[in-house]
Design a protein around this motif. Structure first.
Motif, PDB file in Angstrom:
ATOM      1  N   PRO A  42      -9.468   0.753  -2.203  1.00 10.96           N
ATOM      2  CA  PRO A  42      -8.642   1.289  -3.290  1.00 10.96           C
ATOM      3  C   PRO A  42      -9.614   2.571  -3.339  1.00 10.96           C
ATOM      4  CG  PRO A  42      -8.923  -1.093  -2.275  1.00 10.96           C
ATOM      5  CD  PRO A  42      -9.487  -0.525  -1.659  1.00 10.96           C
ATOM      6  N   THR A  46     -16.590   1.496  -5.285  1.00  9.18           N
ATOM      7  CA  THR A  46     -16.344  -0.030  -6.009  1.00  9.18           C
ATOM      8  C   THR A  46     -16.662  -1.268  -5.316  1.00  9.18           C
ATOM      9  OG1 THR A  46     -14.154  -0.437  -4.635  1.00  9.18           O
ATOM     10  CG2 THR A  46     -13.385   1.058  -6.216  1.00  9.18           C
ATOM     11  N   PRO A  47     -16.525  -2.497  -6.306  1.00  2.00           N
ATOM     12  CA  PRO A  47     -17.961  -3.366  -5.510  1.00  2.00           C
ATOM     13  C   PRO A  47     -17.397  -4.471  -3.893  1.00  2.00           C
ATOM     14  CG  PRO A  47     -17.000  -3.756  -8.089  1.00  2.00           C
ATOM     15  CD  PRO A  47     -16.132  -2.387  -7.260  1.00  2.00           C
ATOM     16  N   GLY A  48     -15.369  -4.510  -4.040  1.00  2.00           N
ATOM     17  CA  GLY A  48     -15.615  -5.279  -2.653  1.00  2.00           C
ATOM     18  C   GLY A  48     -15.633  -4.214  -1.599  1.00  2.00           C
ATOM     19  N   CYS A  49     -15.465  -3.300  -1.894  1.00  2.00           N
ATOM     20  CA  CYS A  49     -15.608  -1.868  -0.991  1.00  2.00           C
ATOM     21  C   CYS A  49     -17.175  -1.859  -0.237  1.00  2.00           C
ATOM     22  CB  CYS A  49     -14.605  -0.732  -0.807  1.00  2.00           C
ATOM     23  SG  CYS A  49     -13.148  -0.891  -1.627  1.00  2.00           S
ATOM     24  N   LEU A 115      -3.295   2.660  -9.068  1.00  2.00           N
ATOM     25  CA  LEU A 115      -4.221   1.727 -10.004  1.00  2.00           C
ATOM     26  C   LEU A 115      -4.331   2.320 -11.288  1.00  2.00           C
ATOM     27  CD1 LEU A 115      -6.776   0.706  -6.987  1.00  2.00           C
ATOM     28  CD2 LEU A 115      -4.792  -0.448  -8.197  1.00  2.00           C
ATOM     29  N   MET A 118      -5.924   0.182 -14.257  1.00  4.34           N
ATOM     30  CA  MET A 118      -7.211  -0.105 -14.091  1.00  4.34           C
ATOM     31  C   MET A 118      -7.824   1.636 -14.121  1.00  4.34           C
ATOM     32  SD  MET A 118      -7.593  -2.261 -11.085  1.00  4.34           S
ATOM     33  CE  MET A 118      -9.403  -2.970 -11.024  1.00  4.34           C
ATOM     34  N   LEU A 120      -7.097   4.255 -12.406  1.00  4.65           N
ATOM     35  CA  LEU A 120      -8.207   4.787 -10.688  1.00  4.65           C
ATOM     36  C   LEU A 120      -7.319   5.215 -10.966  1.00  4.65           C
ATOM     37  CD1 LEU A 120     -10.124   1.296  -9.162  1.00  4.65           C
ATOM     38  CD2 LEU A 120     -10.961   3.896 -10.229  1.00  4.65           C
ATOM     39  N   ARG A 126      -5.859  -1.692   0.907  1.00  5.81           N
ATOM     40  CA  ARG A 126      -6.059  -1.900   1.737  1.00  5.81           C
ATOM     41  C   ARG A 126      -5.987  -2.544   2.490  1.00  5.81           C
ATOM     42  NH1 ARG A 126     -11.606  -2.375  -0.053  1.00  5.81           N
ATOM     43  NH2 ARG A 126     -11.222  -3.836  -2.231  1.00  5.81           N
TER      44      ARG A 126
END
Ligand code: BEZ
Length: 158
Positions: A42, A46-49, A115, A118, A120, A126
């Motif tokens: 996404p 970004t943190p998860g990515c 998004l 957010m 974005l 994902r």
């Protein structure tokens, strides 16, 4: 409706970073005659990515390629300068950072998401795919977290 296993990827003009700056690429040229692992996030940084998704493929890149994969491609709805900086920050030399700046590829695949709540805007879902000569052999979409689209899951499927 998103693209399905057995279907051929759409042809879209995207960008990679070349030696002298951004270069246009046709997706059909990236996938023709090759076995490719494609994963989408996404958002770069970004943190998860950044903490999970991309580093997983960096760590597993050699094992994935040892299974006969010609290239590993990471795409996101981010501009090519951001994608390039993100790849460099993650030592992702073995991964092609593919910019879908306008979200045209995500939309053509039916794998875009909004998004806006957010702040974005339009992004990619994902997911991870195994693509053989342009044809989708595996499509794993994660609605939450990094699981079905992780490097570990893709490696196990190869
Ligand atoms: C992430 O941490 O991967 C993430 C954060 C915000 C939006 C989408 C993804």
């Amino acid at each position: 409706m998103s693209i399905q296993v057995g279907e051929t990827l759409p042809n879209v003009e995207l960008q990679v970073m070349g030696k002298d700056g951004p270069e246009a690429v046709q997706t059909q040229d990236l996938f023709a005659g090759k076995k490719v692992v494609l994963f989408a996030v996404p958002g770069a940084f970004t943190p998860g990515c950044t903490l999970t998704h991309l580093p997983g493929f960096v760590v597993k890149a050699d094992e994935i390629k040892a299974k006969g994969v010609d290239s590993i491609i990471c795409t996101a709805v981010n501009d090519i300068f951001v994608m390039d900086a993100w790849g460099k920050s993650q030592n992702a030399e073995e991964i092609t950072m593919l910019s879908d700046g306008l979200g045209e590829f995500a939309t053509a695949l039916g794998l875009d998401q909004d998004l806006t709540p957010m702040k974005l805007g339009k992004r990619s879902q994902r997911y991870a795919m195994i693509v053989n000569d342009g044809k989708v052999e595996l499509l794993n979409i994660d609605e939450k977290g990094v699981d079905k689209s992780s490097a570990e899951t893709v490696l196990a499927a190869l």
